[in-house]
Design an enzyme around this catalytic site. Structure first.
Site, PDB file in Angstrom:
ATOM      1  CE  LYS A  78      -4.015   1.889   2.539  1.00 43.68           C
ATOM      2  NZ  LYS A  78      -4.933   1.658   3.679  1.00 43.68           N
ATOM      3  CB  SER A 153      -8.252   3.454   2.587  1.00 48.40           C
ATOM      4  OG  SER A 153      -7.411   2.883   3.572  1.00 48.40           O
ATOM      5  CB  SER A 177      -8.497   0.722   5.584  1.00 50.02           C
ATOM      6  OG  SER A 177      -9.213   1.926   5.507  1.00 50.02           O
TER       7      SER A 177
END
Lengths: 470, 97
Positions: A78, A153, A177
């Site tokens: 990420k 996310s 997330s």
């Protein structure tokens, strides 16, 4: 090699048996990325050359018989986790040209095992969102139905693994997330115990809530990746010295029935109940429990998180790194840089956070939220006196369509109702795929969320494997 | 509790954040809406005793955590403006009234 069936565990065996090399494996993933990612946009950047170099190093280590669990395993990271010398932007314009000056502790651990880093994945800007629609670089599409969001996310990480463009990925979870995108893409997502995995080198959103964790295809892989990244780190002041408790076989699963009435799609609830039934058949006792404070979790979260985020994001001021907008005075440099560099959702949360911390309102909002948060934490501790784990759906509905919730922030926030209490209490939770519901022409995956006491990830893996087999 | 009047422009100033007039008028609708929702936690009985989870201070010795200069180059390279080995910052205190 069939990438659609490959897991970290099976790749490990094949690599060690020299069925194919780490370089072959990395090339196969790079190939998938070049075929599929134009349509999905899971990656913000792909590191083809360095990934191949890392794979060659892994092959040398495998040849020497010194492979560890992640040696030669191609992973996606990420975009809010730092890798020295690489761009890291948190999908924000304010960090468009930023390069990480050091490795996050989780990255350092993976480098020690000679893992392969395929690229950095798309996300909601600064991890604020549930759909990746808040990325400054455009959204990621759900590989299962490209008209729908992959969740957020960590949506890019989820889409990369679900579309077989990475064997596994790291995400971060502040209010769901990791678990929510895992649920929406048919993956396993783990939010570890707060303090189990170092946050050093993770761009902070809500510091008392954030944890890094794995997105994988199986529960076994989740455990494998978690074990590789966990552990005490002196560089993270909230890192735990000893987080794991001795394993005892879980037997009783609690279900907070009243909480499920907070608005769940009927067919999703049917799939959830069916999974509970399957667990009962496997010998678990399913017990209704009362947790009356849980429904306040979402309200608590949307006070605590913006308060912490507005404080954390104060560092982005155009002086030390990132975007800097020229202006006559230093105050104008701050305001212009931040106004231009942050997207609408980030600006909204900074303003809400500023409000709930401001004199005259902090008692009614921030302090009250902290007190109710303590109540939720106590409620979990009380529940775990009588049950080994708690089960709720990961999300109230399957993956929604692009644009469906962008005009109403509260509708988007409601997506987190079942995931945020976990972060507030700091307990670990896992989302495991448990079935599908039909929406138009698509079969959309559903996540079954299991929550355990602090330090009991092993409980999650044990029940998770039974859900997987159900 | 009743919903407070939210002066978005004042908040933006406090947060050192340029927000356009269009966005301010939109946020004037949205933020009270969000605050109205989070104010539901006033109804929670848990926490009315003011109890909070235990917090502890985490300190380290007041000494250099790494050798001096180790990160100077890489950190300076990240700075938008520099003057030799310093990050260039605009004047903070001005004599002008």
């Amino acid at each position: 090699m069939d990438l659609t069936k490959l897991t970290i565990a099976s790749a490990r065996k094949a690599l060690d048996a020299k069925e194919y090399s780490a370089l072959d494996l990395t090339k196969a993933y790079i190939d998938q990325i070049s075929q599929k990612d134009a349509a999905l946009h899971a990656y913000l950047e792909v590191w083809e050359k360095s990934a191949k170099d890392e794979a060659k190093r892994a092959d040398a280590r495998i040849a020497a018989g010194e492979a560890l669990s992640l040696t030669g395993i191609p992973l996606a990271i990420k975009d809010n986790i730092l890798i020295e010398g690489r761009a890291a932007s948190s999908a924000s314009k304010i960090l468009e040209n930023y390069r990480a000056p050091y490795d996050a502790t989780v990255i350092e651990r993976m480098k020690q095992e000679d893992a392969v880093f395929l690229g950095r994945t798309n996300m909601d800007e600064f991890a604020m969102g549930s759909s990746t629609e808040n990325s400054a670089y455009g959204p990621t599409r759900n590989p299962i139905d490209t008209a729908r969001i992959p969740g957020g996310s960590s949506g890019g990480s989820a889409a990369a693994v679900a579309a077989h463009m990475a064997l596994a990925a790291l995400g971060s979870d502040t209010g769901g997330s990791i678990r929510q995108p895992a649920a929406h893409t048919g993956l396993v997502g783990l939010k570890p115990t707060y303090g189990a995995v170092s946050r050093y080198g993770l761009m902070a959103m809500g510091s008392s809530l954030d944890q890094i964790g794995p997105l994988t295809k199986t529960v076994d892989d989740s455990k494998l990746l978690f074990e590789a990244i966990r552990g005490y780190d002196a560089s993270d002041s909230t890192s735990l010295k000893e987080s794991a408790k001795d394993f005892k076989k879980p037997r009783v699963i609690g279900v907070p029935r009243a909480f499920l009435e907070s608005g769940v799609d009927a067919d999703l609830l049917t799939v959830f109940e069916k999974t509970l039934g399957a667990l009962r058949e496997k010998g678990y006792e399913i017990r209704d429990i009362d947790m009356p404070t849980l429904p306040y979790g979402l309200a608590v979260y949307y006070v605590v998180m913006p308060a912490e985020a507005s404080t954390n994001l104060a560092r982005f001021d155009g002086i030390r790194y990132g975007l800097s907008e020229p202006a006559p005075t230093i105050g104008e440099v701050y305001a212009k840089t931040r106004g231009k560099g942050f997207g609408p959702e980030v600006r909204r949360r900074i303003l809400v956070g500023t409000f709930v911390l401001s004199a005259g309102y902090a008692d009614a909002y921030y302090r009250k939220a902290r007190a109710v948060r303590a109540g939720i934490t106590r409620e979990f501790a009380d529940a775990f006196q009588s049950v080994d784990a708690i089960a709720v759906p990961t999300t109230p509905a399957p993956a929604f369509k692009f644009g469906e919730k962008t005009s109403d922030p509260l509708a988007m926030y409601a997506e987190d109702i079942f995931s945020v209490p976990v972060n507030l209490a700091g307990v670990p939770a896992i989302s495991v795929p448990c079935g599908h519901v039909a929406r138009e022409s698509s079969q959309l995956p559903i996540g079954f969320q299991i929550i355990a006491e602090h330090g009991r990830e092993e409980t999650l893996f044990a029940i998770g494997k039974d859900v997987e087999a159900a | 509790m009743t919903n407070p009047d939210v002066d978005v422009a004042a908040l933006a100033k406090l947060a050192r954040l340029d927000v356009s007039d269009d966005e301010i008028s939109k946020l004037k609708q949205e933020i009270p809406h969000i605050l109205e929702f989070v104010a539901t936690l006033q109804k929670a009985s848990a926490g009315s005793d003011g109890g909070e989870t235990s917090l502890r201070n985490v300190m380290r010795a007041d000494e250099n955590p790494h050798e001096s200069g180790k990160y100077t180059k890489v950190l300076l390279e990240a700075a938008p403006a520099r003057d030799g080995n310093r990050v260039l910052v605009k004047q903070v205190v001005s004599r002008k009234k």
